[in-house]
Scaffold this motif. Sequence first.
Motif, short mmCIF file in Angstrom:
data_model
loop_
_atom_site.label_atom_id
_atom_site.label_comp_id
_atom_site.label_asym_id
_atom_site.label_seq_id
_atom_site.Cartn_x
_atom_site.Cartn_y
_atom_site.Cartn_z
N VAL A 465 0.85 -1.18 0.00
CA VAL A 465 0.00 0.00 0.00
C VAL A 465 0.89 1.23 0.00
O VAL A 465 1.72 1.42 0.89
N LYS A 466 0.75 2.07 -1.02
CA LYS A 466 1.42 3.36 -1.10
C LYS A 466 0.37 4.42 -1.39
O LYS A 466 -0.76 4.10 -1.83
N GLU A 467 0.71 5.66 -1.18
CA GLU A 467 -0.23 6.74 -1.42
C GLU A 467 -0.67 6.73 -2.89
O GLU A 467 0.13 7.00 -3.79
N GLY A 468 -1.92 6.37 -3.13
CA GLY A 468 -2.46 6.35 -4.48
C GLY A 468 -2.21 5.06 -5.23
O GLY A 468 -2.62 4.91 -6.38
N PHE A 469 -1.53 4.08 -4.57
CA PHE A 469 -1.18 2.83 -5.25
C PHE A 469 -1.42 1.64 -4.32
O PHE A 469 -1.09 1.69 -3.13
N VAL A 470 -2.00 0.56 -4.86
CA VAL A 470 -2.17 -0.68 -4.12
C VAL A 470 -1.85 -1.83 -5.07
O VAL A 470 -2.28 -1.85 -6.22
N LYS A 471 -1.10 -2.81 -4.56
CA LYS A 471 -0.77 -3.98 -5.39
C LYS A 471 -0.78 -5.22 -4.50
O LYS A 471 -0.23 -5.21 -3.39
N THR A 472 -1.44 -6.30 -4.95
CA THR A 472 -1.47 -7.57 -4.24
C THR A 472 -0.95 -8.66 -5.18
O THR A 472 -1.34 -8.72 -6.35
N GLU A 473 -0.09 -9.53 -4.63
CA GLU A 473 0.51 -10.58 -5.45
C GLU A 473 0.69 -11.83 -4.60
O GLU A 473 1.05 -11.76 -3.42
N LYS A 474 0.45 -13.00 -5.20
CA LYS A 474 0.72 -14.27 -4.52
C LYS A 474 2.10 -14.76 -4.95
O LYS A 474 2.39 -14.83 -6.16
N VAL A 475 2.96 -15.10 -3.99
CA VAL A 475 4.32 -15.55 -4.29
C VAL A 475 4.59 -16.85 -3.57
O VAL A 475 3.93 -17.17 -2.56
N PHE A 476 5.58 -17.59 -4.05
CA PHE A 476 5.93 -18.87 -3.43
C PHE A 476 7.22 -18.69 -2.62
O PHE A 476 8.21 -18.16 -3.11
N ILE A 477 7.22 -19.14 -1.36
CA ILE A 477 8.37 -19.06 -0.48
C ILE A 477 8.97 -20.46 -0.35
O ILE A 477 8.30 -21.41 0.05
N LYS A 478 10.25 -20.60 -0.72
CA LYS A 478 10.90 -21.92 -0.66
C LYS A 478 11.28 -22.27 0.77
O LYS A 478 11.54 -21.40 1.59
#
Length: 478
Positions: A465-478
């Motif tokens: 979450v940033k001012e004016g920006f939102v991004k969601t992502e699924k990632v794999f953790i080894k």
Amino acid sequence: KSIHIHPDASLDITTGNLTLHWATDRRFVVMSNADGDGSLIFDQGKLIDNATGVNAVGTVERYVTAGQWHQVSASTETTPNTSIFYDVDNDAWLLKYDETIGAVAPDYGWEYLTGTSDPLTAGRGWDYWVSTATTLDFIGKLYATDRNPAVTLTPTTGDGFNLLGNTFSSAIDWDYGTWGTIANNNSGSVYIWNGTGYDSWNGSAGSMGNGIIPMGQAFFVEASATGNVSIPEGARTHSLQDYYKSANDGEANQYVRIDLNGGEYGNTVFVGFPENGSDEFDFSGDATKLYSSHEMTQMFTIENEKELCINANTPLIAGESKTVPLNLVQVNDGDYTLSISDLDQLPDASIYLEDLKTGHTQYFRGNTTYAFTASSTDSPERFLLHFAFSPNGIGEGIAEAANINIYSSGKDIYVNSTDGAINSEGTIYVYDLMGREIAQQSIRSGELVKLTVNMHNAYAVVKVVKEGFVKTEKVFIK
């Protein structure tokens, strides 16, 4: 009288005939000196000795400087080494490379030749050192047809590298036709010693001057299968490429170049994202690292545990990032520099260098040189190169969240921002798939953020979450 083809001069005999009417002690001389090399290309049956009715005997010279190793090859039929490498006026040494031994201490595959009756078999490469600058004379019939170097490639008994030689009286082009392909039992890359290290070329990237192999030049190939390499006569070309020296301007379409201390001792790597790149070993895309020294610091990238000097990856697309390990081995204690160039080849990528020893991260487009100190006790896994797709500007219909890149490498999550989002502060939230928050970290403007999470072989959901920006992502953790 003899006919001399002077350095930087060339002669084609591909139409008509040139018949030589002279005594047997006269011949063609393709000259070589400190200013350069001559070059002779002729079709079979076009250069005839009137006395014998067959291809004329000639001399092909090879000028070599003093006090350093040169990798040479005979440009005529088999020549005895008696008068070439054991001149009483010079202190000279000659070695051959035995792939079946491979890069094993103490000789690392090299074997000294001491018998003066050993022939210099055409198509085989040799390592040569002399105390005084000299001109070698290769005397015999010249070749004008396809050649099979007198080396049977062996890929498995040693390190897989085999030292071949240019058998013609001109330069040859690795990229001509398909002779530099896997059909010729090699991995698609060629390596030439430049005096301090190996320059490489895989048909699309490298520092070897676009695949030109000079006259009298030996070259390494990495065998992919047992067999031979056939060099077609059509690969012959007139070229002003200096013997054993790198043109240092090889084409590198969609690759950036990274040099350790200016690329000395072969320490240059190319990392790119060509259209045909993959996460596996790519023929004519990747190239195996060939060590130029077993004492000096060596640098290479890693892909599937394979050491590479040219690394082709899957193309970068919007929303995706790629991390490339950059390793150092045989480290001598001291100060070093890493520099990146050819950035115009990846105009839509943001590139960061992460120093795993110090924790420092540098944006390579803002500062193209990184100075650091290294020690022999350091882990080989010193650096990570982070590449993220970041097109200049946002096209119509593309969400602003595309300016935030989220990806993982091992147990680490990385977040970097570009364009309008790069100057905004914010927060990273990490959740498991049950929706439970497992980590949180603040983001300062302009930084690449690394967040290590306590997960193993599991997916995580990352929200930025940033001012004016939102991004969601699924990632794999080894």
